[in-house]
Design an enzyme around this catalytic site. Structure first.
Site, short mmCIF file in Angstrom:
data_model
loop_
_atom_site.label_atom_id
_atom_site.label_comp_id
_atom_site.label_asym_id
_atom_site.label_seq_id
_atom_site.Cartn_x
_atom_site.Cartn_y
_atom_site.Cartn_z
N SER A 103 0.86 -1.18 0.00
CA SER A 103 0.00 0.00 0.00
C SER A 103 0.90 1.24 0.00
O SER A 103 1.35 1.69 1.05
CB SER A 103 -0.92 -0.01 1.22
OG SER A 103 -1.76 -1.14 1.20
N HIS A 104 1.17 1.73 -1.19
CA HIS A 104 2.14 2.81 -1.39
C HIS A 104 1.47 4.18 -1.49
O HIS A 104 2.15 5.19 -1.59
CB HIS A 104 2.95 2.52 -2.66
CG HIS A 104 4.16 3.36 -2.83
ND1 HIS A 104 4.30 4.28 -3.85
CD2 HIS A 104 5.31 3.45 -2.11
CE1 HIS A 104 5.47 4.88 -3.76
NE2 HIS A 104 6.10 4.38 -2.71
#
Length: 952
Positions: free
Chosen positions: A687-688
């Protein structure tokens, strides 16, 4: 060019011989190819003979030589010279040796590397076979490492290494070029793409040189990552071709991620050689390079050993378009990496340390201290260090200890005076003690490394014991997190904790040791760590150069950049006054979107303040945020924990953020204990996305979303050195999209698209391709079409192909790509409308900005900011967010930011058609870089540095 060489006059021959003999016999040759020539001859005499032999083959008669005698033909039987215009080669060699040629990029031993490239260019196969793949010499110079490599072996080469372990004496590395100029040349393996026959390479006109302490470069191409257009030094190919003809299409050239990553490291290292950069900042760039090398080994070395990562292809043509290419093997990457390590130490020893000494900063050895100083430091050692020492012997009852990744250690071979037995002992250098210890009598600027202090006092640790040998070593382990069973795991946090524990027992991939380490010690380490000789990196300086960051903090303002204090926008100045209420910020956001560029604008007084206002505002009902990386003592985490006492706080903490897994796991537990709803993202994806949402009840009772979306992390520490762009808005549609996205990330929602937001891995890649194709269609209709983008890396094959097609259709494409880039610009008919530059400066360029001249539905421009680069990992293996910037004023600001980068004439590197880079410098005098322009603009727009307010 004529195939028949022109006869030379005796004067011309004499001039060439005089030029050749200007090479000092004592100059050490250390390049991989000609080093073996030097070792066999003990000097550069054999190298001279190579050039003399080339000249002799083109001489009118033997009697025309300077002394009237025949030129030695001792190499005639072993050198097979192909048909070529030798006069051109001689002219090129003369220009190189006289200093007329522009350099390429880094230290050292320019004559050796230039000559090696001449040999490769001439393709003198028999000579290379004899001297490069031959047997080790009977006597190697002291401290040298001799390597042989089988030329016919496949995959990883087998290497035999023989060392002479006596210390290498310090030699006078004086300039070998006229006027005290020493050129800095890049290893030929770094830029191995074949020249493009269809692409004209820009020529470099002669220009003056700026010189500083043994390093020099022309103004037009200083330490350029490419040779000049008329240079004979064609770089080696990343791929070997079975046919002699050039590739039909430059896009067939393979893209090897590892080599392009190392080229990027070289561009960083260049800043450590740049005389326009203050001394301690140059030291910082060298430390950054060393840190990057460490991470490269941690993440990539084991995969390369196993054969992964070297099969990547340019991706813009089908594989059947490749003509006889054989992708580069592990050894070429390893050779390039070894050159980079060597050049880093050469730069430190030959340039930076002498400059530091002139400014009063010295790193001393134990032997350099006086007896009085040794006595004082010995007492300090007993009080501060000795209690932390835990020597571990290796014998039948004591197995070889588990070593920490990137830790400093001391290996010692001991002999008990009574028993007469020898034992191997390892001592870990305490990590909690500062690496550089000031020598008390000499002040704070003269220091001794902690490992030197320990080595000088081993007799205290081992009394009544004979110390046969002792030296420092450092190991690197494979540290790339690999989650097995992620899809079957019941608790991702527990799985991460388990994998982090396994890291302690990860295999070693590199051993670093001093060149003076005796073989008796290194053999034990190689055997116990199960390494190959080729995994050993012998250095001529302190290990772990990333620790030089500590020296960059010395209080010496004259040796640093002028301090930059991030500014606070006027809007936030008013809101932070003691008369303002937390709700005033949200009223201001409703008046218009706020576009922020860090570090020119303060992260703490804007983004952090946004979260703090939400924490204190009683009308705020919920806070949702996604955290990828944050600082070690994050005020944001503390604010979220406090907010959880009376609000709904949902936090997505990515536990798979490379290098921050352990810290993020700690924060996840802390947030859970404070009452926050914590989730760890989606299985199989990182989850960037950098997103935060505040849900507030308005005066009419309606809930409204206020959102912050950014290209950078919620990290107050890195926000002062990373360039990022963010936006704070209360756009209702974006707010609804972000609600859906958080539900997708924390719940079981299966959303496939959004209204305005673009997300990966759902539809971001295809959205980018559609926008690129739209510009191409406009260009085909004869209308202006433009694509401009700023990003960290570009390697997504489908986007590369779309960019090539758009460029061929007439779209003007301008890209600012800091790191690796798969697109080759300036190729006629394919990418002659594409320009690629890389910006490297005091701040790390981390922004992702995308501008399309016809992206809007009404035909106008459209701009985006987001967390994703045009890389496959971002677009298919991570959760990313791209947000449209719709306010025309903010769109124009983003366009101006990109144009400022494109106009940079101080920190920009231009990418050339064959994938190499050249530093863009147009004047002897420093120009204002893009980053300096941003600072000047910010000073005019936001003069306030900091507002001191009491805690609410």
């Amino acid at each position: 060019m004529s195939d028949t060489p022109t006869a030379q006059t005796p004067e011309e021959v004499k001039k060439k011989r005089d030029m050749i003999h200007k090479i000092p016999p004592s100059q050490e040759v250390t390049s991989p190819g000609l080093a073996n020539l030097h070792r066999r001859s003990g000097s550069n005499e054999l190298v001279r003979q190579v050039l003399e032999n080339m000249t002799a083959k083109n001489s009118p008669t033997p009697s025309d030589t300077p002394d009237g005698s025949e030129v030695s033909n001792s190499l005639d039987n072993s050198i097979s010279t192909p048909e070529m215009d030798l006069s051109s080669i001689e002219q090129d060699a003369e220009q190189i040796m006289s200093g007329a040629r522009s350099p390429i990029i880094l230290p050292t031993d320019p004559i050796a590397r230039n000559l090696e490239t001449v040999i490769d260019h001439l393709n003198i196969g028999e000579m290379k076979k004899k001297f490069i793949t031959g047997s080790p010499p009977a006597a190697s110079p002291p401290g040298e490492v001799y390597e042989t490599r089988s030329s016919h072996s496949s995959g990883r080469s087998s290497r035999a290494m023989s060392r002479c372990m006596s210390p290498t004496p310090d030699e006078d590395k004086s300039s070998i070029f006229p006027d005290g100029i020493e050129y800095i040349v890049v290893p030929s393996a770094i830029y191995p793409l074949q020249p493009i026959s269809t692409a004209p390479t820009p020529s470099a006109s002669p220009s003056p040189h700026h010189t500083y302490r043994g390093f020099s470069s022309p103004i037009n191409t200083p330490f350029s990552a490419t040779p000049p257009s008329d240079s004979p030094f064609a770089p080696l190919s990343l791929a070997s071709s079975s046919s002699s003809e050039q590739l039909a299409d430059p896009r067939d050239i393979p893209f090897t991620m590892e080599v392009t990553e190392l080229v990027y490291f070289y561009r960083i290292l260049y800043e450590a050689t740049n005389p326009r950069v203050p001394l301690l900042e140059r030291l910082r760039f060298l430390a950054i390079t060393s840190q990057n090398i460490d991470m490269f080994f941690c993440k990539r070395a084991l995969k390369l050993h196993l054969g992964h990562g070297l099969h990547s292809h340019r991706g813009d043509l089908p594989r059947n378009a490749i003509k006889g290419l054989k992708i580069m093997d592990y050894d070429k990457v390893s050779e390039t990496l070894r050159m980079l390590v060597r050049d880093t130490y050469d730069l430190l020893n030959r340039n930076l340390l002498p400059l530091m000494a002139k400014n009063g900063i010295r790193l001393m050895k134990w032997q350099e201290l006086s007896s009085e100083e040794q006595s004082t430091m010995r007492e300090w050692f007993v009080q501060r260090v000795f209690p932390l020492m835990t020597p571990l012997v290796v014998d039948a009852g004591h197995p070889f200890p588990v070593l920490s990744n990137l830790s400093l250690n001391i290996a010692a071979l001991l002999e008990h005076e009574k028993k007469g037995e020898t034992r191997f002992v390892r001592i870990k250098v305490p990590a909690r003690i500062a690496r550089w210890v000031p020598v008390q009598q000499r002040g704070p600027l003269q220091m001794i490394p902690i490992e030197e202090l320990i080595l000088g006092n081993l007799d205290i640790i081992f009394p009544n014991t004979k110390i046969i040998a002792a030296d420092v070593f450092r190991i690197t382990k494979h540290y790339d997190l690999k989650l097995e069973g992620e899809y079957e795991a019941n608790n991702l946090l527990e799985l991460i904790k388990s994998e982090l524990h396994k890291r302690k027992f990860a295999p070693a991939v590199r051993l670093e040791c001093a060149r003076t380490m005796p073989r008796s010690l290194s053999d034990v380490l190689i055997s116990q760590l199960r390494l190959h000789d080729s995994d050993v990196y012998m250095t001529d300086g302190p290990l772990g150069l990333a620790d030089l960051f500590q020296l960059c903090k010395l209080n010496l303002p004259a040796l640093k950049y002028e301090p930059w204090l991030p500014r606070t926008p006027d809007l936030f100045v008013d809101l932070r006054s003691k008369y303002a209420s937390p709700g005033d910020l949200f009223k201001a956001i409703k008046k218009g979107d706020l576009l922020l560029q860090h570090p020119y604008v303060s992260f703490t007084t804007t983004v952090q303040f946004f979260i703090e206002c939400a924490m204190h505002d009683p009308k705020v009902q919920a806070i949702k945020i996604s955290i990828y990386r944050t600082s070690s003592s994050s005020p944001l985490i503390k604010a979220l924990c406090e907010a959880a006492q009376n609000k709904e706080v949902s936090v997505l903490v990515d536990l798979k953020a490379s290098g921050d897994e352990e810290q993020n796991a700690k924060y996840a537990r802390m947030l859970e204990q404070a009452g926050c709803h914590v989730s760890y993202g989606l299985v199989g994806l990182k989850s960037h996305a950098k997103i935060a949402m505040v849900v507030r009840e308005e005066e009419d009772g309606v809930l409204r979303e206020y959102v912050h979306l950014s290209t950078g992390n919620y990290n107050a520490s890195t926000s002062d050195v990373y360039v990022d762009v963010g936006i704070i808005t209360c756009d209702a549609v974006l707010g609804r999209d972000l609600c859906d996205l958080f539900n997708y990330l924390t719940g079981y929602s299966r959303i496939s698209s959004f209204r305005k937001l673009v997300s990966a891995p759902m539809n971001m890649r295809q959205s980018f391709i559609d926008l690129i194709n739209r510009e191409a269609e406009e260009a085909k209709q004869g209308r202006p079409a433009t694509i401009m983008a700023v990003m960290n890396g570009l390697d997504e094959k489908r986007i590369v192909r779309a960019l090539y097609d758009a460029g061929a259709a007439g779209v003007v494409i301008k890209l600012v790509v800091r790191g690796r880039c798969r697109v080759l610009p300036g190729i006629p008919g394919i990418s002659d409308n594409i320009q690629v530059i890389s910006i490297l400066g005091r701040f790390l360029e981390h922004s992702r900005i995308f501008y399309f001249g016809n992206g809007a539905k009404n035909g106008g421009p459209k701009a985006f900011i987001g967390s994703a680069d045009w890389q496959h990992r971002n677009l298919k293996r991570r959760v990313e967010v791209l947000v449209p910037v719709e306010d025309p004023a903010n769109v124009e600001k983003l366009r101006n930011i990109i144009n400022t980068y494109l106009e940079d004439k101080e920190q920009a590197w231009e990418m050339l058609p064959d994938g190499r880079y050249r530093k863009r410098v147009v004047s002897e005098h420093p120009q204002r870089s893009a980053q300096q322009q941003f600072m000047i603009r910010t000073l005019k727009e936001h003069p306030v540095v900091w507002v001191d307010t009491t805690k609410r």
